[in-house]
Design a protein around this motif. Sequence first.
Motif, PDB file in Angstrom:
ATOM      1  N   MET A   1       0.856  -1.198   0.000  1.00 51.45           N
ATOM      2  CA  MET A   1       0.000   0.000   0.000  1.00 51.45           C
ATOM      3  C   MET A   1       0.888   1.243   0.000  1.00 51.45           C
ATOM      4  O   MET A   1       1.800   1.358   0.807  1.00 51.45           O
ATOM      5  N   SER A   2       0.625   2.149  -0.922  1.00 53.02           N
ATOM      6  CA  SER A   2       1.495   3.333  -0.984  1.00 53.02           C
ATOM      7  C   SER A   2       1.079   4.339   0.099  1.00 53.02           C
ATOM      8  O   SER A   2      -0.084   4.392   0.517  1.00 53.02           O
ATOM      9  N   THR A   3       2.046   5.114   0.515  1.00 59.85           N
ATOM     10  CA  THR A   3       1.817   6.075   1.589  1.00 59.85           C
ATOM     11  C   THR A   3       1.118   7.302   0.995  1.00 59.85           C
ATOM     12  O   THR A   3       1.497   7.783  -0.069  1.00 59.85           O
ATOM     13  N   THR A   4       0.100   7.794   1.694  1.00 58.49           N
ATOM     14  CA  THR A   4      -0.630   8.957   1.179  1.00 58.49           C
ATOM     15  C   THR A   4       0.153  10.232   1.471  1.00 58.49           C
ATOM     16  O   THR A   4       1.035  10.254   2.347  1.00 58.49           O
ATOM     17  N   GLU A   5      -0.200  11.310   0.761  1.00 56.89           N
ATOM     18  CA  GLU A   5       0.476  12.592   0.995  1.00 56.89           C
ATOM     19  C   GLU A   5       0.273  13.042   2.448  1.00 56.89           C
ATOM     20  O   GLU A   5       1.199  13.558   3.073  1.00 56.89           O
ATOM     21  N   GLU A   7      -0.030  11.174   5.077  1.00 55.35           N
ATOM     22  CA  GLU A   7       0.883  10.398   5.932  1.00 55.35           C
ATOM     23  C   GLU A   7       2.304  10.936   5.826  1.00 55.35           C
ATOM     24  O   GLU A   7       3.018  11.049   6.823  1.00 55.35           O
ATOM     25  N   LEU A   8       2.720  11.299   4.598  1.00 57.09           N
ATOM     26  CA  LEU A   8       4.076  11.835   4.414  1.00 57.09           C
ATOM     27  C   LEU A   8       4.217  13.194   5.118  1.00 57.09           C
ATOM     28  O   LEU A   8       5.268  13.502   5.687  1.00 57.09           O
ATOM     29  N   ILE A  36       7.673  13.740  -3.479  1.00 56.39           N
ATOM     30  CA  ILE A  36       6.419  12.981  -3.529  1.00 56.39           C
ATOM     31  C   ILE A  36       5.971  12.710  -4.967  1.00 56.39           C
ATOM     32  O   ILE A  36       4.970  12.037  -5.188  1.00 56.39           O
ATOM     33  N   GLY A  37       6.706  13.224  -5.942  1.00 55.67           N
ATOM     34  CA  GLY A  37       6.367  12.961  -7.344  1.00 55.67           C
ATOM     35  C   GLY A  37       7.515  13.406  -8.220  1.00 55.67           C
ATOM     36  O   GLY A  37       8.497  13.979  -7.736  1.00 55.67           O
ATOM     37  N   LYS A  92      14.746   9.994  -1.830  1.00 52.61           N
ATOM     38  CA  LYS A  92      13.369  10.484  -1.735  1.00 52.61           C
ATOM     39  C   LYS A  92      13.191  11.477  -0.579  1.00 52.61           C
ATOM     40  O   LYS A  92      12.105  12.025  -0.411  1.00 52.61           O
ATOM     41  N   GLU A 166      16.163   7.054   1.291  1.00 56.51           N
ATOM     42  CA  GLU A 166      14.970   6.621   0.542  1.00 56.51           C
ATOM     43  C   GLU A 166      13.679   7.022   1.239  1.00 56.51           C
ATOM     44  O   GLU A 166      12.614   7.021   0.618  1.00 56.51           O
ATOM     45  N   THR A 167      13.757   7.299   2.554  1.00 59.20           N
ATOM     46  CA  THR A 167      12.589   7.801   3.299  1.00 59.20           C
ATOM     47  C   THR A 167      13.092   8.882   4.245  1.00 59.20           C
ATOM     48  O   THR A 167      14.311   8.984   4.502  1.00 59.20           O
TER      49      THR A 167
END
Length: 261
Positions: A1-5, A7-8, A36-37, A92, A166-167
Amino acid sequence: MSTTEQELRQHIVEVGKLVFQKGWVAANDGNISIRIGENRILCTPTGVCKGMMKTDDLIICDMQGAKIEGRLERTSEIAMHTTIYNLRPDIKSVVHAHPPVATGFAAAGRSLNLALLPEVIIGLGCVPLADYGLPGTPALTDGMLAYIPSYDALLMENHGAVCYGETVYKAFFKMETLEHFARITFVAEMLGGPKVLPKVEVDKLFDSRTRYGVKARAGVEPGCPLVAEDFSGANEKFEVTREELIALIDEALKARGVVVP
Ligand SMILES: [Zn+2]
């Protein structure tokens, strides 16, 4: 599941609190971002304490650093973040702070380049010192350009430190390792000087990265980290007793024709 904006945004707020609580920033210092993109960077605002941000204080910029969304103004150091993202597509998130012991090294014109601790050698390789550049201008990143492709943590001369990963949590943990390393190096110097590991042990640590699943870029570059062999010869330290020292001085004086009574 990708992290939502959302959540970020929450992750940046959490890391901002940690950076503030650890005393790595004073007042409104420091900045944090997440890519984020392709052309969207979520970043901290200028003029806000990083320990007291709310998720809707954050700004979205493009890869040129221009604001796309947000009530406040973006960090004045956005160019450092876009430079790192441009040079490192694998990255990232970027965390910039002024952790006091690491920044002390940077203000003394010293990198953290000794092969001292296994975790640091595995995770960071070494931490080079980028030349000083005026904050808020392109000069800030000029000194970093040569290091960004090969290292994930840099000291910034007379300024602070920047780490990326990366995070946002990985970038934060690199900053924590960097500051911890600076503190340990400082204490070792107070206790008579660090004992640097030999190249054979450093090579084993670099080789063990795959075993630990570490993707660090930095390899064995000449002088980064400095290994025990780099200190042999002229720079080698040795201990002598008082009597041995007197005998050595007598010998040197005799060799120069000075008569010792
Ligand atoms: Zn700064």
